[in-house]
Enzyme design. Structure first.
Site, PDB file in Angstrom:
ATOM      1  N   TYR A 117      50.738  35.071  49.298  1.00  0.00           N
ATOM      2  CA  TYR A 117      49.557  35.221  50.147  1.00  0.00           C
ATOM      3  C   TYR A 117      49.544  34.051  51.144  1.00  0.00           C
ATOM      4  CZ  TYR A 117      44.746  34.797  51.607  1.00  0.00           C
ATOM      5  OH  TYR A 117      43.621  34.649  52.378  1.00  0.00           O
ATOM      6  N   LYS A 136      39.381  41.054  45.280  1.00  0.00           N
ATOM      7  CA  LYS A 136      40.119  42.279  45.565  1.00  0.00           C
ATOM      8  C   LYS A 136      39.767  43.354  44.530  1.00  0.00           C
ATOM      9  CE  LYS A 136      41.701  39.456  48.660  1.00  0.00           C
ATOM     10  NZ  LYS A 136      42.932  38.664  48.489  1.00  0.00           N
ATOM     11  N   ARG A 142      26.323  23.991  37.624  1.00  0.00           N
ATOM     12  CA  ARG A 142      27.701  23.625  37.990  1.00  0.00           C
ATOM     13  C   ARG A 142      28.552  23.377  36.742  1.00  0.00           C
ATOM     14  NH1 ARG A 142      28.989  18.737  39.221  1.00  0.00           N
ATOM     15  NH2 ARG A 142      27.035  18.177  40.265  1.00  0.00           N
ATOM     16  N   ASP A 160      50.400  35.058  40.331  1.00  0.00           N
ATOM     17  CA  ASP A 160      49.268  35.664  41.012  1.00  0.00           C
ATOM     18  C   ASP A 160      49.347  37.170  40.746  1.00  0.00           C
ATOM     19  OD1 ASP A 160      47.519  36.835  42.873  1.00  0.00           O
ATOM     20  OD2 ASP A 160      47.661  35.096  44.199  1.00  0.00           O
TER      21      ASP A 160
HETATM   22  C1  LIG Z   1      43.303  37.327  48.828  1.00  0.00           C
HETATM   23  C2  LIG Z   1      44.330  36.691  48.000  1.00  0.00           C
HETATM   24  C3  LIG Z   1      44.192  35.369  47.554  1.00  0.00           C
HETATM   25  C4  LIG Z   1      43.046  34.485  47.979  1.00  0.00           C
HETATM   26  O1  LIG Z   1      41.839  34.928  47.428  1.00  0.00           O
HETATM   27  P1  LIG Z   1      40.382  34.659  48.085  1.00  0.00           P
HETATM   28  O2  LIG Z   1      39.475  35.309  47.106  1.00  0.00           O
HETATM   29  O3  LIG Z   1      40.401  35.294  49.442  1.00  0.00           O
HETATM   30  O4  LIG Z   1      40.208  33.190  48.181  1.00  0.00           O
HETATM   31  C5  LIG Z   1      45.158  34.860  46.717  1.00  0.00           C
HETATM   32  N1  LIG Z   1      46.220  35.605  46.341  1.00  0.00           N
HETATM   33  C6  LIG Z   1      46.395  36.871  46.759  1.00  0.00           C
HETATM   34  C7  LIG Z   1      47.590  37.643  46.314  1.00  0.00           C
HETATM   35  C8  LIG Z   1      45.453  37.459  47.600  1.00  0.00           C
HETATM   36  O5  LIG Z   1      45.642  38.713  48.020  1.00  0.00           O
END
Ligand SMILES: *Cc1c(COP(=O)(O)O)cnc(C)c1O
Length: 407
Positions: A116, A206, A61, A181
């Site tokens: 998101y 992603k 951790r 983001d």
């Molecule tokens: C999917 C997504 C998130 C969240 O990510 P997770 O890995 O599902 O927790 C945050 N920002 C954007 C733009 C996303 O597409």
């Protein structure tokens, strides 16, 4: 500094030849021997205070060498001193809010919609003890108060592909740190840190992983901010599993090629959808009107591989007729995914606020994959035209898979 494709292949691997190995080492240890317990204690102290590494990882951790390699590779791609990985994109968003707002004693966030849906809900719900004011990108300065610890933006935004000028938002934020983001753009198309963003965040689930088989998040930033994020990660336990770190690092090698190929397909699908009689509006930065501020080619190296569109018919009916394209949330995978944001990813955003931020209730989001564009178009055209020639395998309630006619 090597060029993007080279950095993607070699980042975080500089010492492998000296180690006498070719593939990335995967260290699954949860604990590490500390025969000298006093030295172990010093290492624990260093890591708890946010050090990137110490004499021993002590406990998984606190530090993991496989995850640290992935972080080093991602930081190289984003052009930052450091990066800190988390168990999911939402864990990464949470840690950034905790660092910039909770630790800093500034419990107010300014955010630009759309975001998101999970991020929107986290900021709106008060779950982390912060208040959020939503502003348009040009009104960010007006929304900032002495209590503001963080400005939150996405560009391109999920799900409607709105773009915003990162350098302009950073200027309007003044001394308040901005988190961008960068999930949709990836470091292949955009490096927000070079434009002044304090934190560059990815849902690594992603494009970075790219194969739909690993959940993760990562934040690229300066070392001082990274140390705070590590301190938080250690005590909240929001760690990325080492196998996830391994898979994400492996995914980075092909990231530029995957993004470039998927982007070419998205440009072509957007163009064809815009001319289809079954389609209403199409959102993609490659289309006329899709990039009003002229950010593609300046801020962004290309329009990206996600697009959005509305259909003349009920979007659920169109999605149900698709045979090749996977109806599923998430994006950035090798296969093309389509989903209905109002029903799924943005379900927790109040409808009126979702609409006001430019996300109509019938919008569909499509993430182009690596299939042949002609096969994808045949599937879309057939679904939009109301025909169905394919059989689509639908999971039954018992979890077994049955062949059903969906036409
Ligand atoms: C999917 C997504 C998130 C969240 O990510 P997770 O890995 O599902 O927790 C945050 N920002 C954007 C733009 C996303 O597409």
């Amino acid at each position: 500094m090597t060029r993007l494709r080279t950095t993607a292949v070699h980042g975080g691997r500089e010492d492998l030849a000296d180690l006498g190995v070719h593939a990335l080492p995967l260290d699954l240890s949860t604990t590490y021997p500390v025969p000298d317990q006093a030295a172990g204690g010093r290492a624990l102290q260093d890591l708890a205070e946010g050090a990137a590494r110490a004499e021993s990882p002590v406990y998984a951790r606190l530090h993991n060498p496989t995850v640290a390699r992935f972080e080093q590779a991602l930081a190289a791609l984003e052009g930052t001193a450091a990066a800190v990985a988390f168990g999911s994109g939402m864990a990464a968003v949470t840690a950034v809010v905790q660092a910039a707002c909770v630790l800093a004693g500034k419990p107010h966030v300014v955010a630009v919609r759309p975001l998101y849906g999970g991020t929107d809900h986290l900021l709106s719900s008060g779950l982390l003890g912060v208040r959020t004011t939503y502003a348009t990108a040009d009104r960010v300065a007006d929304a900032i108060t002495p209590d503001t610890g963080l400005v939150v933006v996405e560009t391109p935004a999920n799900p409607n592909l709105d773009l915003l000028d990162v350098a302009a938002v950073v200027a309007r934020a003044g001394t308040v740190p901005v988190v961008v983001d960068n999930t949709f753009a990836t470091p292949v198309l955009q490096n927000p840190a070079a434009l002044g963003a304090a934190y560059v965040l990815h849902s690594a689930t992603k494009y970075l992983g790219g194969h739909g088989d690993v959940l993760g998040g990562v934040v690229a930033c300066a070392e001082e901010r990274a140390a705070e994020l590590r301190r938080i990660r250690i005590v909240t336990g929001a760690v990325l599993h080492p196998l996830g770190g391994y898979l994400l690092h492996r995914g980075l090698a092909t990231l530029p090629l995957r993004v470039e190929a998927a982007q070419r397909t998205a440009v072509e699908l957007a163009r064809r959808l815009a001319g289809h009689p079954g389609v209403g509006l199409v959102r993609h930065p490659s289309l006329p009107g899709g990039d009003p501020a002229g950010l593609v080619g300046t801020q962004m190296g290309g329009p990206g591989a996600v697009l959005a569109f509305t259909t003349r018919e009920d979007p659920a009916a169109v999605v149900a007729r698709l045979g090749l394209i996977t109806p599923a949330v998430s994006l950035g995978s090798v296969d093309t995914l389509v989903e209905h944001p109002a029903a799924l990813t943005h379900r927790l955003v109040p409808g009126a606020e979702r609409e006001a931020s430019g996300v109509p209730g019938d919008l569909l989001r499509l993430s182009a994959g690596l299939e042949d564009v002609e096969d994808l178009w045949a599937d879309l055209d057939r679904a939009l035209s109301g025909a169905c020639e394919r059989h689509y395998i639908k999971p039954s309630s018992s979890g077994e898979r049955a062949l059903v006619q969906t036409g």
